[in-house]
Design an enzyme around this catalytic site. Structure first.
Site, PDB file in Angstrom:
ATOM      1  N   ARG A  82      -7.465  -0.053  -6.576  1.00 30.31           N
ATOM      2  CA  ARG A  82      -7.649   1.032  -5.395  1.00 30.31           C
ATOM      3  C   ARG A  82      -7.855   2.337  -6.208  1.00 30.31           C
ATOM      4  O   ARG A  82      -7.296   2.739  -7.025  1.00 30.31           O
ATOM      5  CB  ARG A  82      -6.623   1.237  -4.439  1.00 30.31           C
ATOM      6  CG  ARG A  82      -6.384  -0.221  -3.732  1.00 30.31           C
ATOM      7  CD  ARG A  82      -5.576   0.037  -2.437  1.00 30.31           C
ATOM      8  NE  ARG A  82      -6.182   0.815  -1.406  1.00 30.31           N
ATOM      9  CZ  ARG A  82      -5.606   1.387  -0.566  1.00 30.31           C
ATOM     10  NH1 ARG A  82      -4.030   1.245  -0.210  1.00 30.31           N
ATOM     11  NH2 ARG A  82      -6.079   2.077   0.534  1.00 30.31           N
ATOM     12  N   GLN A 129      -1.633   2.473  10.153  1.00 29.53           N
ATOM     13  CA  GLN A 129      -0.328   2.273   9.355  1.00 29.53           C
ATOM     14  C   GLN A 129       0.751   3.177  10.238  1.00 29.53           C
ATOM     15  O   GLN A 129       2.091   2.895  10.240  1.00 29.53           O
ATOM     16  CB  GLN A 129      -0.552   3.393   8.002  1.00 29.53           C
ATOM     17  CG  GLN A 129      -1.422   2.536   6.689  1.00 29.53           C
ATOM     18  CD  GLN A 129      -2.847   2.802   6.905  1.00 29.53           C
ATOM     19  OE1 GLN A 129      -3.238   2.981   7.917  1.00 29.53           O
ATOM     20  NE2 GLN A 129      -3.339   2.681   5.951  1.00 29.53           N
ATOM     21  N   ARG A 163       0.976  -1.256   0.122  1.00 31.85           N
ATOM     22  CA  ARG A 163       0.149   0.084  -0.116  1.00 31.85           C
ATOM     23  C   ARG A 163       0.967   1.106  -0.065  1.00 31.85           C
ATOM     24  O   ARG A 163       2.239   1.095   0.269  1.00 31.85           O
ATOM     25  CB  ARG A 163      -0.900   0.041   1.189  1.00 31.85           C
ATOM     26  CG  ARG A 163      -0.643  -0.793   2.542  1.00 31.85           C
ATOM     27  CD  ARG A 163       0.628  -0.044   3.271  1.00 31.85           C
ATOM     28  NE  ARG A 163       0.378   1.176   3.168  1.00 31.85           N
ATOM     29  CZ  ARG A 163       1.331   2.436   3.628  1.00 31.85           C
ATOM     30  NH1 ARG A 163       2.465   1.901   3.755  1.00 31.85           N
ATOM     31  NH2 ARG A 163       1.243   3.648   3.669  1.00 31.85           N
ATOM     32  N   GLY A 164       0.415   2.392  -0.222  1.00 34.36           N
ATOM     33  CA  GLY A 164       1.031   3.745  -0.427  1.00 34.36           C
ATOM     34  C   GLY A 164       1.060   3.868  -1.794  1.00 34.36           C
ATOM     35  O   GLY A 164       1.542   2.868  -2.656  1.00 34.36           O
ATOM     36  N   ALA A 165       0.988   5.389  -1.955  1.00 36.82           N
ATOM     37  CA  ALA A 165       0.700   5.587  -3.624  1.00 36.82           C
ATOM     38  C   ALA A 165       1.988   5.106  -4.530  1.00 36.82           C
ATOM     39  O   ALA A 165       1.555   4.264  -5.475  1.00 36.82           O
ATOM     40  CB  ALA A 165       0.185   7.102  -3.637  1.00 36.82           C
ATOM     41  N   ASN A 187      -4.931  12.526   0.971  1.00 37.06           N
ATOM     42  CA  ASN A 187      -3.908  11.534   1.524  1.00 37.06           C
ATOM     43  C   ASN A 187      -4.751  10.791   2.854  1.00 37.06           C
ATOM     44  O   ASN A 187      -6.119  10.894   2.815  1.00 37.06           O
ATOM     45  CB  ASN A 187      -2.968  12.388   2.298  1.00 37.06           C
ATOM     46  CG  ASN A 187      -1.828  11.477   2.878  1.00 37.06           C
ATOM     47  OD1 ASN A 187      -1.212  10.485   2.012  1.00 37.06           O
ATOM     48  ND2 ASN A 187      -1.488  11.576   4.164  1.00 37.06           N
ATOM     49  N   LYS A 188      -4.269   9.948   3.587  1.00 37.18           N
ATOM     50  CA  LYS A 188      -4.857   9.116   4.481  1.00 37.18           C
ATOM     51  C   LYS A 188      -5.917   9.814   5.404  1.00 37.18           C
ATOM     52  O   LYS A 188      -5.585  10.988   5.818  1.00 37.18           O
ATOM     53  CB  LYS A 188      -3.812   8.310   5.215  1.00 37.18           C
ATOM     54  CG  LYS A 188      -4.420   7.370   6.449  1.00 37.18           C
ATOM     55  CD  LYS A 188      -5.194   6.373   5.947  1.00 37.18           C
ATOM     56  CE  LYS A 188      -4.917   5.790   4.591  1.00 37.18           C
ATOM     57  NZ  LYS A 188      -5.716   4.850   4.090  1.00 37.18           N
ATOM     58  N   ASP A 221      -1.774  10.841  -1.704  1.00 37.08           N
ATOM     59  CA  ASP A 221      -2.190   9.927  -2.928  1.00 37.08           C
ATOM     60  C   ASP A 221      -2.448  10.695  -4.185  1.00 37.08           C
ATOM     61  O   ASP A 221      -2.460   9.854  -5.242  1.00 37.08           O
ATOM     62  CB  ASP A 221      -3.474   9.293  -2.302  1.00 37.08           C
ATOM     63  CG  ASP A 221      -2.840   8.207  -1.230  1.00 37.08           C
ATOM     64  OD1 ASP A 221      -2.708   8.732   0.025  1.00 37.08           O
ATOM     65  OD2 ASP A 221      -2.689   6.925  -1.651  1.00 37.08           O
TER      66      ASP A 221
END
Ligand code: MRU
Length: 346
Positions: free
Chosen positions: A89, A196, A46-48, A247-248, A237
């Site tokens: 996603r 996270q 995960r993570g852009a 973002n998150k 993101d």
């Protein structure tokens, strides 16, 4: 780095399983594009930027297994592979950026023969991975200039080596400042609901020997008010043309609290996270994930069964709260509409 987030090994794509961290450090092997897509959806990776690398490698795996006699038939099947990746996603634009890059390689080499194209697609996926590491280092170099000696930095989610091909974006800045001997300290928000911050950022920074203090998300404002946070740095993101940044979930709250308390709030991201086709953050698709992420912790219920739940995985921070955006091409502040375009063209 003492771990590899993702790599191509032999005939397989190998990923550190982030669903098992910090308790278990296990590497999963994938030999099929559908498995890679499932790993992205299930957040093994995960993570852009890391999602972009995984998608590119997944497409290269898919291309390897396509049976076709003509370019047209090959390309049609490649598009199907890309469509599977694109549905994993929705928010991180790096996924779509990587897919377009892979499609472009196939199109540009249509006359070269299918085996050559397959090899070129694998080479491109590896290039995206390698470039990402270099880009993160450059982000780190630019960002470290903003960090004062002895600063305490608050970060949200995990924008580290685990979220990229290595080194990280927000954590890239933190790593670079640490390497430069700035004696920094980090406060990591736990980042509900997927944790996270607690599970990944704390693990990653402790591994590097960078001092990290874990806090629950709802403590960030209080520490800012007490003057214990000097600067906030988060990842992204997707960044719209006007600088609005997805973002998150929880990043927006951090940004508003930072403004209230006069704490500078920076976003660190590669230029591949820009989406200049959309004018503002209102157009960014926000992923909603399963309610179980909110109602359960490590498989144990923390809410009454059947309760209504909302679980947006991201939020959008309006550009006006963002002190600056740290990229591999430099730091931009202020008039993002003009500055982001300038950086892309640079
Ligand atoms: O849902 P995730 O864990 O993929 O979300 C990750 C984030 O929001 C990161 O901050 C962002 O992708 C930047 S990673 C360098």
């Amino acid at each position: 780095m003492s771990f590899r987030t993702i790599e191509w090994r032999g005939n397989m794509v190998v990923m550190l399983d982030q669903t098992r961290l910090p308790g278990v450090e296990v590497y999963n092997e994938y030999g099929d594009f559908k498995e890679v897509a499932e790993a992205i959806r299930g957040m093994v990776i995960r993570g852009a930027p890391a999602i972009g690398v995984a998608a590119a490698m997944g497409i290269a795996l898919g291309a390897r297994d396509i049976i076709a006699d003509t370019f047209e038939s090959f390309y049609q099947q490649l598009i199907n592979v890309c469509d599977v990746m694109a549905k994993t996603r929705p928010t991180a634009v790096n996924l779509f950026w990587a897919i377009e890059r892979m499609k472009g390689i196939a199109e540009a080499n249509r006359d070269k023969g299918l085996d050559v194209i397959r090899k070129l697609l694998k080479a491109e996926a590896l290039r995206i991975e390698e470039e990402d590491q270099a880009i993160c280092k450059a982000i780190g170099r630019h960002g470290a200039t903003l960090i004062e000696k002895g600063a305490t930095i608050l970060t949200h989610c995990n924008a580290g080596g685990l979220a990229t091909a290595g080194y990280g974006t927000a954590l890239g800045v933190i790593r670079a400042a640490h390497e430069a001997g700035k004696e920094i300290k980090v406060f990591a928000d736990e980042t509900r609901p997927w944790l996270q911050g607690a599970r990944l950022t704390a693990w990653e920074l402790m591994r590097e020997g960078i001092p990290v203090t874990l806090i629950a998300d709802n403590m960030a404002g209080w520490f800012m008010k007490k003057g214990e946070i000097d600067i906030c740095i988060v990842g992204a993101d997707r960044i719209a043309a006007n600088g609005d940044t997805a973002n998150k979930i929880g990043t927006y709250s951090v940004a508003v609290l930072a403004r209230e308390n006069n704490v500078p709030f920076y976003v660190a991201a590669p230029v591949s996270t820009f989406d200049l086709e959309i004018t503002s953050g209102d157009e960014i698709p926000i992923e909603e994930r399963h309610s179980r992420e909110v109602t359960h912790l490590q498989g144990l219920p923390v809410a009454p069964e059947g309760v209504a739940v909302r679980n947006p995985a991201f939020d959008v921070t309006p550009a006006r709260y963002i002190t600056g955006i740290i990229t591999e091409k430099g730091v931009v502040t202020g008039d993002y509409s003009r500055q982001l375009r300038r950086l892309v063209d640079k």
